[in-house]
Design a protein around this motif. Structure first.
Motif, PDB file in Angstrom:
ATOM      1  N   VAL A   1      -0.497  -2.576   5.746  1.00  0.00           N
ATOM      2  CA  VAL A   1      -1.398  -1.518   6.208  1.00  0.00           C
ATOM      3  C   VAL A   1      -2.784  -2.110   6.426  1.00  0.00           C
ATOM      4  O   VAL A   1      -3.325  -2.800   5.557  1.00  0.00           O
ATOM      5  CB  VAL A   1      -1.469  -0.370   5.188  1.00  0.00           C
ATOM      6  CG1 VAL A   1      -2.452   0.695   5.658  1.00  0.00           C
ATOM      7  CG2 VAL A   1      -0.087   0.233   4.985  1.00  0.00           C
TER       8      VAL A   1
ATOM      9  N   ALA B   1      -4.057   7.451  -0.650  1.00  0.00           N
ATOM     10  CA  ALA B   1      -3.439   6.129  -0.557  1.00  0.00           C
ATOM     11  C   ALA B   1      -4.040   5.217  -1.598  1.00  0.00           C
ATOM     12  O   ALA B   1      -5.204   5.376  -1.995  1.00  0.00           O
ATOM     13  CB  ALA B   1      -3.625   5.540   0.839  1.00  0.00           C
TER      14      ALA B   1
ATOM     15  N   ARG C   1      -8.035   5.908  -1.379  1.00  0.00           N
ATOM     16  CA  ARG C   1      -8.615   6.848  -0.407  1.00  0.00           C
ATOM     17  C   ARG C   1      -8.003   8.231  -0.594  1.00  0.00           C
ATOM     18  O   ARG C   1      -6.826   8.350  -0.915  1.00  0.00           O
ATOM     19  CB  ARG C   1      -8.360   6.369   1.026  1.00  0.00           C
ATOM     20  CG  ARG C   1      -8.980   5.032   1.367  1.00  0.00           C
ATOM     21  CD  ARG C   1     -10.477   5.096   1.488  1.00  0.00           C
ATOM     22  NE  ARG C   1     -11.034   3.812   1.915  1.00  0.00           N
ATOM     23  CZ  ARG C   1     -11.441   2.865   1.087  1.00  0.00           C
ATOM     24  NH1 ARG C   1     -11.367   3.062  -0.223  1.00  0.00           N
ATOM     25  NH2 ARG C   1     -11.944   1.739   1.575  1.00  0.00           N
TER      26      ARG C   1
ATOM     27  N   SER D   1      -4.044   0.909  -2.492  1.00  0.00           N
ATOM     28  CA  SER D   1      -3.676  -0.388  -1.960  1.00  0.00           C
ATOM     29  C   SER D   1      -2.845  -1.180  -2.959  1.00  0.00           C
ATOM     30  O   SER D   1      -2.750  -0.846  -4.134  1.00  0.00           O
ATOM     31  CB  SER D   1      -4.932  -1.175  -1.601  1.00  0.00           C
ATOM     32  OG  SER D   1      -5.708  -1.410  -2.754  1.00  0.00           O
TER      33      SER D   1
ATOM     34  N   THR E   1       0.859  -1.168   0.000  1.00  0.00           N
ATOM     35  CA  THR E   1       0.000   0.000   0.000  1.00  0.00           C
ATOM     36  C   THR E   1       0.902   1.227   0.000  1.00  0.00           C
ATOM     37  O   THR E   1       1.846   1.315   0.785  1.00  0.00           O
ATOM     38  CB  THR E   1      -0.907   0.027   1.239  1.00  0.00           C
ATOM     39  OG1 THR E   1      -1.836  -1.071   1.173  1.00  0.00           O
ATOM     40  CG2 THR E   1      -1.695   1.333   1.318  1.00  0.00           C
TER      41      THR E   1
ATOM     42  N   ALA F   1       1.143   5.572  -0.121  1.00  0.00           N
ATOM     43  CA  ALA F   1       0.374   6.743   0.285  1.00  0.00           C
ATOM     44  C   ALA F   1       1.205   8.008   0.121  1.00  0.00           C
ATOM     45  O   ALA F   1       2.432   7.964   0.048  1.00  0.00           O
ATOM     46  CB  ALA F   1      -0.074   6.602   1.733  1.00  0.00           C
TER      47      ALA F   1
ATOM     48  N   GLN G   1       0.989   3.409  10.296  1.00  0.00           N
ATOM     49  CA  GLN G   1       0.816   2.168   9.533  1.00  0.00           C
ATOM     50  C   GLN G   1       1.950   1.945   8.527  1.00  0.00           C
ATOM     51  O   GLN G   1       2.084   0.857   7.995  1.00  0.00           O
ATOM     52  CB  GLN G   1      -0.520   2.206   8.783  1.00  0.00           C
ATOM     53  CG  GLN G   1      -1.742   2.049   9.683  1.00  0.00           C
ATOM     54  CD  GLN G   1      -1.896   0.629  10.183  1.00  0.00           C
ATOM     55  OE1 GLN G   1      -1.858  -0.320   9.419  1.00  0.00           O
ATOM     56  NE2 GLN G   1      -2.046   0.482  11.490  1.00  0.00           N
ATOM     57  N   TYR G   2       2.726   2.986   8.279  1.00  0.00           N
ATOM     58  CA  TYR G   2       3.734   2.919   7.222  1.00  0.00           C
ATOM     59  C   TYR G   2       5.142   2.908   7.828  1.00  0.00           C
ATOM     60  O   TYR G   2       5.519   3.820   8.564  1.00  0.00           O
ATOM     61  CB  TYR G   2       3.581   4.110   6.276  1.00  0.00           C
ATOM     62  CG  TYR G   2       2.228   4.157   5.614  1.00  0.00           C
ATOM     63  CD1 TYR G   2       1.161   4.808   6.213  1.00  0.00           C
ATOM     64  CD2 TYR G   2       2.015   3.533   4.386  1.00  0.00           C
ATOM     65  CE1 TYR G   2      -0.090   4.839   5.625  1.00  0.00           C
ATOM     66  CE2 TYR G   2       0.773   3.571   3.780  1.00  0.00           C
ATOM     67  CZ  TYR G   2      -0.278   4.216   4.401  1.00  0.00           C
ATOM     68  OH  TYR G   2      -1.512   4.244   3.811  1.00  0.00           O
TER      69      TYR G   2
ATOM     70  N   PHE H   1      -5.626   3.532   6.231  1.00  0.00           N
ATOM     71  CA  PHE H   1      -4.706   4.069   5.231  1.00  0.00           C
ATOM     72  C   PHE H   1      -4.196   5.452   5.607  1.00  0.00           C
ATOM     73  O   PHE H   1      -3.102   5.832   5.212  1.00  0.00           O
ATOM     74  CB  PHE H   1      -5.400   4.168   3.870  1.00  0.00           C
ATOM     75  CG  PHE H   1      -5.595   2.854   3.173  1.00  0.00           C
ATOM     76  CD1 PHE H   1      -6.352   2.782   2.017  1.00  0.00           C
ATOM     77  CD2 PHE H   1      -5.047   1.689   3.661  1.00  0.00           C
ATOM     78  CE1 PHE H   1      -6.548   1.579   1.357  1.00  0.00           C
ATOM     79  CE2 PHE H   1      -5.238   0.474   3.022  1.00  0.00           C
ATOM     80  CZ  PHE H   1      -5.995   0.422   1.858  1.00  0.00           C
ATOM     81  N   SER H   2      -4.980   6.195   6.344  1.00  0.00           N
ATOM     82  CA  SER H   2      -4.622   7.573   6.651  1.00  0.00           C
ATOM     83  C   SER H   2      -3.767   7.719   7.905  1.00  0.00           C
ATOM     84  O   SER H   2      -3.430   8.842   8.287  1.00  0.00           O
ATOM     85  CB  SER H   2      -5.897   8.410   6.798  1.00  0.00           C
ATOM     86  OG  SER H   2      -6.659   7.938   7.880  1.00  0.00           O
TER      87      SER H   2
END
Length: 126
Positions: free
Chosen positions: A102, A49, A59, A51, A32, A34, A112-113, A107-108
């Protein structure tokens, strides 16, 4: 994993820019990817982002929806951010980020990254 973002610059309000982020050292298609941004004196905020393989999800933040488009070219290990109708409030350092794990629906969330590019400056003149 290395991410390198480029394509920033100075543009007039209403103009367009296309950012790119090239990835290396990873199974890019599974990640993913972003874009986040951080303006002067502001916290880092989510922009868009997309996927990886097996899921089809894109998103956008409400502030860029309808003006920005995120896309990816897995054959080139690159993610793009097409920015149209730029506003002065879009000015920021833009960062690309990526991760294979993620959580859907998060995603936001920057945490997560694991992997981040160095950032590219976008300046919008009014």
């Amino acid at each position: 994993v290395q991410l390198q973002a480029f394509g920033g610059g100075l543009v007039q309000a209403g103009g367009s820019l296309r950012l790119s982020c090239a990835a290396s050292g990873c199974s890019f298609s599974r990640y993913t990817m972003a874009w986040f941004r951080q303006g002067p004196g502001k916290e880092r905020e989510f922009v868009a982002a997309i996927s990886g393989l097996g899921r089809s999800a894109i998103r956008y933040s409400d502030s860029v929806k309808g003006r920005f488009t995120i896309s990816r070219d897995n054959s080139k290990n690159t993610v793009f951010l097409q920015m149209n109708s730029l506003k002065p409030e879009d000015a920021a350092v833009y960062y690309c980020a990526g991760d294979r794990n993620v959580i859907v629906g998060q995603f936001s969330t920057p945490d997560q990254y694991d992997y981040w590019g160095q950032g590219t400056q976008v300046t919008v003149s009014s």
